[in-house]
Design a protein around this motif. Structure first.
Motif, PDB file in Angstrom:
ATOM      1  N   LEU A  68       0.767  -1.460  -0.117  1.00 52.34           N
ATOM      2  CA  LEU A  68       0.026  -0.094   0.206  1.00 52.34           C
ATOM      3  C   LEU A  68       0.850   1.299  -0.002  1.00 52.34           C
ATOM      4  CD1 LEU A  68      -2.527  -0.965   2.522  1.00 52.34           C
ATOM      5  CD2 LEU A  68      -3.041  -0.842   0.104  1.00 52.34           C
ATOM      6  N   GLY A  69       2.158   1.367   0.337  1.00 53.22           N
ATOM      7  CA  GLY A  69       3.009   2.212   0.137  1.00 53.22           C
ATOM      8  C   GLY A  69       2.595   3.355   1.016  1.00 53.22           C
ATOM      9  N   ALA A  70       2.717   4.664   0.216  1.00 53.71           N
ATOM     10  CA  ALA A  70       2.415   5.829   0.825  1.00 53.71           C
ATOM     11  C   ALA A  70       1.098   5.933   1.379  1.00 53.71           C
ATOM     12  CB  ALA A  70       2.833   6.857   0.112  1.00 53.71           C
ATOM     13  N   TYR A  71      -0.004   5.009   0.771  1.00 48.72           N
ATOM     14  CA  TYR A  71      -1.511   5.335   1.109  1.00 48.72           C
ATOM     15  C   TYR A  71      -1.740   4.553   2.158  1.00 48.72           C
ATOM     16  CZ  TYR A  71      -0.491   7.273  -3.623  1.00 48.72           C
ATOM     17  OH  TYR A  71       0.032   7.912  -4.698  1.00 48.72           O
ATOM     18  N   LYS A  72      -0.757   3.727   2.852  1.00 46.88           N
ATOM     19  CA  LYS A  72      -1.426   2.845   3.794  1.00 46.88           C
ATOM     20  C   LYS A  72      -2.151   3.434   4.925  1.00 46.88           C
ATOM     21  CE  LYS A  72       1.936   1.947   7.100  1.00 46.88           C
ATOM     22  NZ  LYS A  72       1.563   2.204   8.377  1.00 46.88           N
ATOM     23  N   ASP A  73      -1.552   4.689   5.315  1.00 50.93           N
ATOM     24  CA  ASP A  73      -2.240   5.493   6.420  1.00 50.93           C
ATOM     25  C   ASP A  73      -3.371   6.476   5.948  1.00 50.93           C
ATOM     26  OD1 ASP A  73      -0.897   3.836   8.448  1.00 50.93           O
ATOM     27  OD2 ASP A  73       0.935   5.157   8.125  1.00 50.93           O
ATOM     28  N   LYS A  74      -3.688   6.673   4.704  1.00 54.09           N
ATOM     29  CA  LYS A  74      -4.563   7.570   4.592  1.00 54.09           C
ATOM     30  C   LYS A  74      -6.024   7.376   4.892  1.00 54.09           C
ATOM     31  CE  LYS A  74      -2.717  10.188   1.318  1.00 54.09           C
ATOM     32  NZ  LYS A  74      -2.719  11.533   1.248  1.00 54.09           N
ATOM     33  N   PRO A  75      -6.714   8.295   5.054  1.00 52.67           N
ATOM     34  CA  PRO A  75      -8.162   8.010   5.650  1.00 52.67           C
ATOM     35  C   PRO A  75      -9.224   7.578   4.686  1.00 52.67           C
ATOM     36  CG  PRO A  75      -7.830  10.452   5.435  1.00 52.67           C
ATOM     37  CD  PRO A  75      -6.538   9.563   5.048  1.00 52.67           C
ATOM     38  N   TRP A  76      -8.914   6.600   3.919  1.00 52.93           N
ATOM     39  CA  TRP A  76      -9.697   5.955   2.974  1.00 52.93           C
ATOM     40  C   TRP A  76     -10.127   4.460   3.240  1.00 52.93           C
ATOM     41  CZ3 TRP A  76      -5.443   7.139  -1.480  1.00 52.93           C
ATOM     42  CH2 TRP A  76      -5.343   8.498  -1.657  1.00 52.93           C
ATOM     43  N   ASP A  77     -10.887   3.994   2.468  1.00 52.32           N
ATOM     44  CA  ASP A  77     -11.222   2.601   2.460  1.00 52.32           C
ATOM     45  C   ASP A  77     -10.165   1.916   1.805  1.00 52.32           C
ATOM     46  OD1 ASP A  77     -12.019   1.932  -0.555  1.00 52.32           O
ATOM     47  OD2 ASP A  77     -13.236   3.594   0.220  1.00 52.32           O
ATOM     48  N   LEU A  78     -10.211   0.692   1.969  1.00 55.32           N
ATOM     49  CA  LEU A  78      -9.201  -0.157   1.356  1.00 55.32           C
ATOM     50  C   LEU A  78      -9.046  -0.160  -0.079  1.00 55.32           C
ATOM     51  CD1 LEU A  78      -6.483  -2.025   2.024  1.00 55.32           C
ATOM     52  CD2 LEU A  78      -8.273  -4.003   1.848  1.00 55.32           C
ATOM     53  N   LYS A  79      -9.988  -0.097  -0.770  1.00 62.51           N
ATOM     54  CA  LYS A  79      -9.901  -0.283  -2.218  1.00 62.51           C
ATOM     55  C   LYS A  79      -9.644   1.000  -2.829  1.00 62.51           C
ATOM     56  CE  LYS A  79     -13.455  -3.694  -3.520  1.00 62.51           C
ATOM     57  NZ  LYS A  79     -14.503  -3.913  -4.500  1.00 62.51           N
ATOM     58  N   HIS A  80      -9.889   2.346  -2.093  1.00 65.45           N
ATOM     59  CA  HIS A  80      -9.084   3.307  -2.567  1.00 65.45           C
ATOM     60  C   HIS A  80      -7.563   3.407  -2.345  1.00 65.45           C
ATOM     61  CE1 HIS A  80     -13.372   5.003  -2.869  1.00 65.45           C
ATOM     62  NE2 HIS A  80     -12.747   5.815  -3.862  1.00 65.45           N
ATOM     63  N   LYS A  81      -6.975   2.763  -1.337  1.00 66.82           N
ATOM     64  CA  LYS A  81      -5.688   2.718  -0.955  1.00 66.82           C
ATOM     65  C   LYS A  81      -5.172   1.885  -2.152  1.00 66.82           C
ATOM     66  CE  LYS A  81      -6.073   3.392   3.968  1.00 66.82           C
ATOM     67  NZ  LYS A  81      -5.873   2.600   5.233  1.00 66.82           N
ATOM     68  N   GLU A  82      -5.739   0.880  -2.330  1.00 66.00           N
ATOM     69  CA  GLU A  82      -5.346  -0.195  -3.617  1.00 66.00           C
ATOM     70  C   GLU A  82      -5.153   0.565  -4.755  1.00 66.00           C
ATOM     71  OE1 GLU A  82      -6.418  -4.506  -1.395  1.00 66.00           O
ATOM     72  OE2 GLU A  82      -8.164  -3.191  -2.415  1.00 66.00           O
ATOM     73  N   TRP A  83      -6.274   1.148  -5.116  1.00 66.57           N
ATOM     74  CA  TRP A  83      -5.980   1.707  -6.521  1.00 66.57           C
ATOM     75  C   TRP A  83      -4.944   2.684  -6.732  1.00 66.57           C
ATOM     76  CZ3 TRP A  83      -9.325   0.533 -10.570  1.00 66.57           C
ATOM     77  CH2 TRP A  83      -9.128   1.382 -11.767  1.00 66.57           C
ATOM     78  N   ALA A  84      -4.794   3.361  -5.760  1.00 64.78           N
ATOM     79  CA  ALA A  84      -3.842   4.741  -5.571  1.00 64.78           C
ATOM     80  C   ALA A  84      -2.424   3.744  -5.824  1.00 64.78           C
ATOM     81  CB  ALA A  84      -3.783   5.490  -4.693  1.00 64.78           C
TER      82      ALA A  84
END
Length: 535
Positions: free
Chosen positions: A274-290
């Motif tokens: 998930l890299g830089a998006y691991k701790d983003k306040p998003w649901d998992l699918k949005h983290k994965e897409w990014a």
């Protein structure tokens, strides 16, 4: 200008080109000796299901794609670029053969007999460039020729091929095997991977995935479910990127063409990190897409870095495009063609993937980078990805077979006064618009859902969403559109033609079955007796 050219014999089996030893070509004030090692390398990066605004240079603000941005902003960005089709397989067939959907061998993701294929008589850009002295390589997702058919990449002009021949298998990122030069290469590290979890996760709304979502550790790294050793599992895109670097290194001293058909960011959503998006306040699918877009961006960055290290970047054209219109809605469980509420990556056009009646199915990001050779900026030349074959042939100094494409090499060479224009761009078919026909004619966008229905007409320069039908006020334009719909289409033997009855379609299916010519695709990490049995 060219001193001599070669032509291609399009008859079945005759796929050879002859080329004079030295061909001269003028490049923006430079004379380039075609046939020497100065002949430009060509890399085409074909993204899979990329949304129009998935790149930060195209307007994405929630995540960034710095390596692709650098190429786009220092290259030519075509603002009126279209895919050959509104879905994967025909778009790839159109790109490879330079044909629009009225003539292309591949016209939808499936024909009546299944996942269909190119024939030996079809001429690909790889064959054209191979005849011009290029070493040719395919890496990634093919989708227009199952293993063992004459449409497989190793039978269509590619000296090297590695990846998924079967489009259905490319829906998984931890495959049991990949095809290398026509033969399956096992990946035992991925045996047992739980595709059922991934398939169940795919297409569900974010609030309904807790029981089946992918598993990531506290550092954001994927824990692949079901494999013998999680740390040893091999993500196909990592393999592809490594193979691309190897291909470039191996062919650094001779002209090469690399067709890099990445899976990313086609779903189901899954990423090794998930890299830089691991701790983003998003649901998992949005983290994965990014993260999937980040993975693609870093892979392209690695290629560019290697080209620079080898001192061949300034002699390498890099093309980048998406393969069809907006599709992310399907992986995230939203209503058909609904924009993403967080990323807002759909773009301004109506509808999206699988629909050939609206621009949203075909409009794609498209840019070309050539270090220190191009005049960077936006260009509104009306083009389609089926122009690439003619363009590549022009740059290589050979005459291509007759296609529906027009070379845009004059734009790349800063000779806009020499650029020929399309009379029109044409599309038909689509998994959600089986009998539709559509076209772009100057400022007009026209379509009909079926030959029995009226033609609708829109001024696309003023009405992107196609809400104001101007057909009644422009009878002469409608007559011209009707004529084009007739002349641009040649009936396909196996695909559904606009206006065909159910009886005619059933007769095609019966014919395919009687000939035992059904083309069965298989899903990711599944086996099919008689094709490849790897467990």
């Amino acid at each position: 200008m060219r001193d001599s050219r070669c032509t291609l014999n399009r008859k079945r089996g005759a796929k050879c080109l002859s080329l004079a030893v030295v061909i001269t070509f003028i490049f923006v004030g430079q004379t380039l000796v075609m046939g020497s090692t100065d002949k430009p390398n060509i890399i085409f990066v074909f993204s899979d299901d990329l949304s129009y605004r998935d790149l930060s240079c195209y307007g994405q603000t929630e995540f960034s794609t710095p390596n692709l941005d650098a190429l786009a902003m220092n290259g030519i960005r075509f603002t009126q670029a279209y895919a050959g089709s509104s879905e994967c397989a025909p778009s790839r067939g159109s790109l490879m053969t330079g044909m629009h959907m009225g003539h292309c061998r591949i016209r939808a993701n499936t024909s009546v007999r299944g996942q269909d294929h190119l024939l030996s008589e079809d001429v690909t850009v790889a064959e054209v460039l191979k005849g011009a002295g290029y070493t040719t390589g395919f890496i990634g997702k093919w989708g227009i020729g199952l293993p063992g058919t004459e449409g497989a990449p190793d039978k269509q002009g590619f000296d090297f091929s590695y990846g998924y021949y079967d489009q259905g298998r490319a829906h998984g990122f931890f495959p049991h095997y990949l095809m290398r030069n026509g033969k399956p290469e096992p990946i035992p590290e991925n045996y047992g991977f739980n595709m059922q979890r991934v398939y169940t996760y795919n297409g569900r709304p974010s609030h309904r995935v807790d029981d089946v979502k992918n598993i990531y550790d506290e550092n954001g790294r994927l824990v692949p479910d079901g494999v013998p050793v999680a740390a040893a599992a091999k993500y196909s895109e990592d393999l592809f990127q490594d193979e691309a670097l190897t291909f470039i290194k191996k062919n650094r001293n001779k002209p090469f063409f690399l067709y890099y058909a990445t899976q990313l960011p086609h779903g189901p959503c899954i990423t090794p990190d998930l890299g830089a998006y691991k701790d983003k306040p998003w649901d998992l699918k949005h983290k994965e897409w990014a993260a999937m877009l980040d993975h693609l961006d870093r892979g392209v960055g690695r290629m560019v870095g290697l080209l620079e290290e080898l001192e061949i970047l300034d002699n390498t054209l890099i093309f980048f495009a998406g393969d069809n219109g907006y599709s992310q809605w399907g992986y995230f469980g939203r209503s058909k063609h609904e924009d993403d509420p967080l990323f807002k990556n759909k773009g301004p056009w109506g509808k999206g993937k699988f629909i050939s009646t609206h621009e949203g199915g075909m409009r794609v990001p498209f840019f070309v980078y050539w270090k220190d050779k191009l005049v960077a900026g936006e260009n509104d030349h009306l083009c389609a990805l089926y122009d690439v074959l003619a363009t590549a042939a022009d740059l290589a100094g050979v005459v291509p077979p007759k296609t529906d494409g027009i070379s845009f090499a004059p734009i790349l060479l800063d000779k806009p006064n020499e650029q020929e224009a399309h009379q029109y761009l044409y599309w038909e078919n689509g998994s959600m618009s089986r009998h539709a026909q559509s076209l772009r004619l100057d400022q007009w966008w026209a379509y009909r859902e079926d030959p029995s229905q009226v033609i609708k007409l829109y001024n696309i320069n003023e009405d992107l969403d196609c809400k104001n039908n101007l057909a009644k006020n422009n009878p002469d334009i409608i007559d011209r559109v009707r004529q084009i719909f007739m002349e641009a289409h040649i009936d396909s033997e196996w695909y559904i033609n606009p206006g065909e009855s159910q009886e005619q379609i059933s007769a095609k299916l019966d014919k395919a079955r009687s000939m035992k010519s059904m083309q069965r695709s298989t899903g990711a990490n599944t086996t099919f007796k008689g094709r490849v049995e790897l467990k």
